[in-house]
Design a protein around this motif. Structure first.
Motif, PDB file in Angstrom:
ATOM      1  N   GLY A  16       6.357   2.508   5.736  1.00 52.74           N
ATOM      2  CA  GLY A  16       6.329   3.959   5.661  1.00 52.74           C
ATOM      3  C   GLY A  16       6.382   4.618   7.023  1.00 52.74           C
ATOM      4  N   THR A  17       6.461   5.944   7.004  1.00 49.54           N
ATOM      5  CA  THR A  17       6.502   6.709   8.246  1.00 49.54           C
ATOM      6  C   THR A  17       5.165   6.680   8.968  1.00 49.54           C
ATOM      7  OG1 THR A  17       5.986   8.706   6.974  1.00 49.54           O
ATOM      8  CG2 THR A  17       8.305   8.237   7.382  1.00 49.54           C
ATOM      9  N   ASP A  18       4.082   6.292   8.259  1.00 45.36           N
ATOM     10  CA  ASP A  18       2.769   6.194   8.885  1.00 45.36           C
ATOM     11  C   ASP A  18       2.506   4.800   9.439  1.00 45.36           C
ATOM     12  OD1 ASP A  18       2.713   4.905   6.497  1.00 45.36           O
ATOM     13  OD2 ASP A  18       0.869   5.826   5.756  1.00 45.36           O
ATOM     14  N   LEU A  19       3.592   4.008   9.664  1.00 45.80           N
ATOM     15  CA  LEU A  19       3.527   2.659  10.227  1.00 45.80           C
ATOM     16  C   LEU A  19       2.856   1.655   9.289  1.00 45.80           C
ATOM     17  CD1 LEU A  19       2.606   3.479  13.951  1.00 45.80           C
ATOM     18  CD2 LEU A  19       4.861   3.249  12.901  1.00 45.80           C
ATOM     19  N   ALA A  20       2.686   2.028   8.018  1.00 42.32           N
ATOM     20  CA  ALA A  20       2.127   1.079   7.054  1.00 42.32           C
ATOM     21  C   ALA A  20       3.181   0.008   6.758  1.00 42.32           C
ATOM     22  CB  ALA A  20       1.735   1.802   5.767  1.00 42.32           C
ATOM     23  N   PRO A  21       2.781  -1.270   6.695  1.00 44.06           N
ATOM     24  CA  PRO A  21       3.759  -2.332   6.433  1.00 44.06           C
ATOM     25  C   PRO A  21       4.248  -2.289   4.988  1.00 44.06           C
ATOM     26  CG  PRO A  21       1.530  -3.212   6.443  1.00 44.06           C
ATOM     27  CD  PRO A  21       1.416  -1.778   6.851  1.00 44.06           C
ATOM     28  N   ALA A  22       5.342  -2.994   4.741  1.00 43.94           N
ATOM     29  CA  ALA A  22       5.859  -3.089   3.371  1.00 43.94           C
ATOM     30  C   ALA A  22       4.821  -3.775   2.490  1.00 43.94           C
ATOM     31  CB  ALA A  22       7.171  -3.857   3.361  1.00 43.94           C
ATOM     32  N   HIS A  23       4.674  -3.290   1.272  1.00 43.30           N
ATOM     33  CA  HIS A  23       3.666  -3.847   0.377  1.00 43.30           C
ATOM     34  C   HIS A  23       4.067  -3.590  -1.067  1.00 43.30           C
ATOM     35  CE1 HIS A  23       2.699   0.378   1.045  1.00 43.30           C
ATOM     36  NE2 HIS A  23       2.046   0.378  -0.114  1.00 43.30           N
ATOM     37  N   TRP A  24       3.490  -4.392  -1.979  1.00 44.63           N
ATOM     38  CA  TRP A  24       3.765  -4.257  -3.405  1.00 44.63           C
ATOM     39  C   TRP A  24       2.779  -3.285  -4.033  1.00 44.63           C
ATOM     40  CZ3 TRP A  24       7.886  -6.350  -5.895  1.00 44.63           C
ATOM     41  CH2 TRP A  24       8.592  -7.372  -5.259  1.00 44.63           C
ATOM     42  N   VAL A  25       3.293  -2.411  -4.881  1.00 44.85           N
ATOM     43  CA  VAL A  25       2.445  -1.493  -5.649  1.00 44.85           C
ATOM     44  C   VAL A  25       2.853  -1.569  -7.112  1.00 44.85           C
ATOM     45  CG1 VAL A  25       2.078   0.078  -3.710  1.00 44.85           C
ATOM     46  CG2 VAL A  25       3.993   0.471  -5.273  1.00 44.85           C
ATOM     47  N   ARG A  26       1.908  -1.281  -7.971  1.00 42.22           N
ATOM     48  CA  ARG A  26       2.180  -1.331  -9.406  1.00 42.22           C
ATOM     49  C   ARG A  26       2.643   0.033  -9.894  1.00 42.22           C
ATOM     50  NH1 ARG A  26      -1.571  -4.730 -13.578  1.00 42.22           N
ATOM     51  NH2 ARG A  26      -0.250  -4.533 -15.435  1.00 42.22           N
ATOM     52  N   ALA A  27       3.670   0.035 -10.715  1.00 46.23           N
ATOM     53  CA  ALA A  27       4.213   1.290 -11.239  1.00 46.23           C
ATOM     54  C   ALA A  27       3.212   1.937 -12.183  1.00 46.23           C
ATOM     55  CB  ALA A  27       5.528   1.038 -11.961  1.00 46.23           C
ATOM     56  N   THR A  28       3.087   3.250 -12.099  1.00 49.04           N
ATOM     57  CA  THR A  28       2.173   3.978 -12.974  1.00 49.04           C
ATOM     58  C   THR A  28       2.802   4.336 -14.310  1.00 49.04           C
ATOM     59  OG1 THR A  28       2.851   6.085 -11.958  1.00 49.04           O
ATOM     60  CG2 THR A  28       0.968   4.936 -10.977  1.00 49.04           C
ATOM     61  N   ARG A  29       4.121   4.350 -14.356  1.00 50.60           N
ATOM     62  CA  ARG A  29       4.823   4.696 -15.599  1.00 50.60           C
ATOM     63  C   ARG A  29       6.215   4.106 -15.535  1.00 50.60           C
ATOM     64  NH1 ARG A  29       7.854   9.485 -16.993  1.00 50.60           N
ATOM     65  NH2 ARG A  29       7.927   9.848 -19.241  1.00 50.60           N
ATOM     66  N   ILE A  30       6.693   3.570 -16.661  1.00 52.15           N
ATOM     67  CA  ILE A  30       8.000   2.915 -16.721  1.00 52.15           C
ATOM     68  C   ILE A  30       8.821   3.556 -17.837  1.00 52.15           C
ATOM     69  CG2 ILE A  30       9.226   0.726 -16.941  1.00 52.15           C
ATOM     70  CD1 ILE A  30       6.621  -0.679 -16.247  1.00 52.15           C
ATOM     71  N   VAL A  31      10.046   3.939 -17.503  1.00 51.89           N
ATOM     72  CA  VAL A  31      10.955   4.551 -18.486  1.00 51.89           C
ATOM     73  C   VAL A  31      12.332   3.923 -18.300  1.00 51.89           C
ATOM     74  CG1 VAL A  31      12.058   6.682 -19.258  1.00 51.89           C
ATOM     75  CG2 VAL A  31       9.683   6.722 -18.497  1.00 51.89           C
TER      76      VAL A  31
END
Length: 362
Positions: free
Chosen positions: A228-243
């Motif tokens: 991200g732009t805040d220098l956070a490294p790439a990471h996995w996140v879980r989707a909150t909603r799937i369509v």
């Protein structure tokens, strides 16, 4: 002179004899190979997707005119209702002034017709005018009242058009891009700028239609967000909603899946890896080879031909394939048809296309 020529000929022959054997003995290029694997054999399936803003809008002018001021630039944060650009409003201002004059004229005619109607009522009560004259005065009053209402409606419309000369932000967001500059002609339907709400983002991925039913059984859908732009490294996140969209693309035979994301600093247009896992096992009588994943460098595109180099009897053979859509930065490509799991292909299609190229032995 003849002796000089003989010495020169002997020197050329000696150099050729020393160079030609080394050239003739140079080995043909060896290209590394990879074995095609089916994603159905794995516990998870992955594809490359694209980050999109859930709420994104393109702002365009609703009245024609030259842009006199562009008040924002790409990257600016704006509030709902904030002025973004100004269109020359002299024409709409003149129209508003004209409608104001029409309202004043209609109001004067209405006042005159009302007074005439009141006098007619008094004269009718005294029997000084006929019924026809009385009805005429009443009709004239009603006509003047309708003309006054029409003039006021025209004034309201002109005032509304004048308001359209100022382009305002429809919601809180960030300017994504500007498509015009001061002096350019703005016209209805021509975009001036676009903005998005950075608080709500999603990942969009194209899944082969042959795997749509199996993907629906996935219990987990994750997105590998880029740094991200805040220098956070790439990471996995879980989707909150799937369509998933109800239809498939008729050309690529893929279905679009949209995965809403939690709060993130990812930007629209960035590539993200999407992973579906914890799926029901494939049916025993279902298709055995679907969702084949290969390196992007293994694919060669020549005009409308998409192909890979397959190893057949120790040699490379060009094999046409059909692939799912992928971004230019994608490291892998999903093959929909043309290959089978277990096939061996060249890891680098450009090197495999060289003359005398051969597979590198494992």
């Amino acid at each position: 002179m003849a002796r000089h020529h003989a010495v020169r000929t002997l020197l050329i022959a000696t150099l050729a004899a020393a160079w030609l054997p080394g050239w003739a003995q140079s080995a043909p290029p060896k290209v590394p190979t990879v074995r095609v694997q089916s994603q159905n054999q794995a516990g998870a399936m992955e594809w490359d997707g694209v980050i999109q803003a859930i709420r994104q809008s393109t702002v365009s002018a609703q009245v024609p005119g030259n842009i006199t001021a562009l008040l924002v630039k790409a990257g600016d944060t704006v509030k709902a209702g904030q002025a973004l650009a100004q269109v020359d409003d002299r024409d709409v201002q003149a129209a508003l002034t004209r409608t104001q004059a029409d309202v004043a004229q209609a109001e004067a005619q209405l006042t005159n017709a009302r007074l005439q109607w009141e006098r007619s009522q008094a004269l009718k009560a005294q029997g000084f005018i006929s019924a026809a004259a009385f009805d005429g005065a009443q009709a004239q009053w009603r006509s003047a009242q309708a003309a006054f209402n029409a003039a006021r409606a025209g004034q309201s419309q002109a005032a509304l058009a004048r308001g359209f000369a100022t382009l305002s932000a429809p919601f809180d967001g960030r300017i994504l891009a500007t498509y015009a500059d001061v002096g350019d002609l703005a016209a209805p339907g021509r975009p001036v700028l676009s903005l998005y709400a950075p608080q709500a983002m999603r990942a969009v991925v194209q899944v082969p239609a042959s795997l749509a039913n199996r993907i629906k059984t996935a219990r987990t859908a994750e997105v590998n967000l880029p740094a991200g732009t805040d220098l956070a490294p790439a990471h996995w996140v879980r989707a909150t909603r799937i369509v998933s969209l109800p239809g498939a693309d008729p050309v690529s035979q893929t279905v679009e899946w949209r995965l809403d994301l939690p709060s993130t600093t990812a930007l629209p247009g960035q590539t993200a890896r999407v992973r579906f896992s914890d799926m029901a096992p494939a049916a025993a009588d279902g298709p055995a080879e679907t969702g084949l994943s290969i390196p992007a460098q293994a694919v060669v595109r020549r005009g409308e031909l998409t192909a890979v180099y397959v190893v057949r009897e120790g040699q490379f053979m060009l094999q046409a394939v059909r692939t799912a859509p992928a971004s230019a930065q994608a490291s892998t490509v999903t093959v929909l048809s043309g290959l089978r799991a277990g096939d061996t292909i060249a890891a680098d299609a450009l090197k495999a296309g060289l003359a005398n190229a051969s597979p590198m032995k494992p």
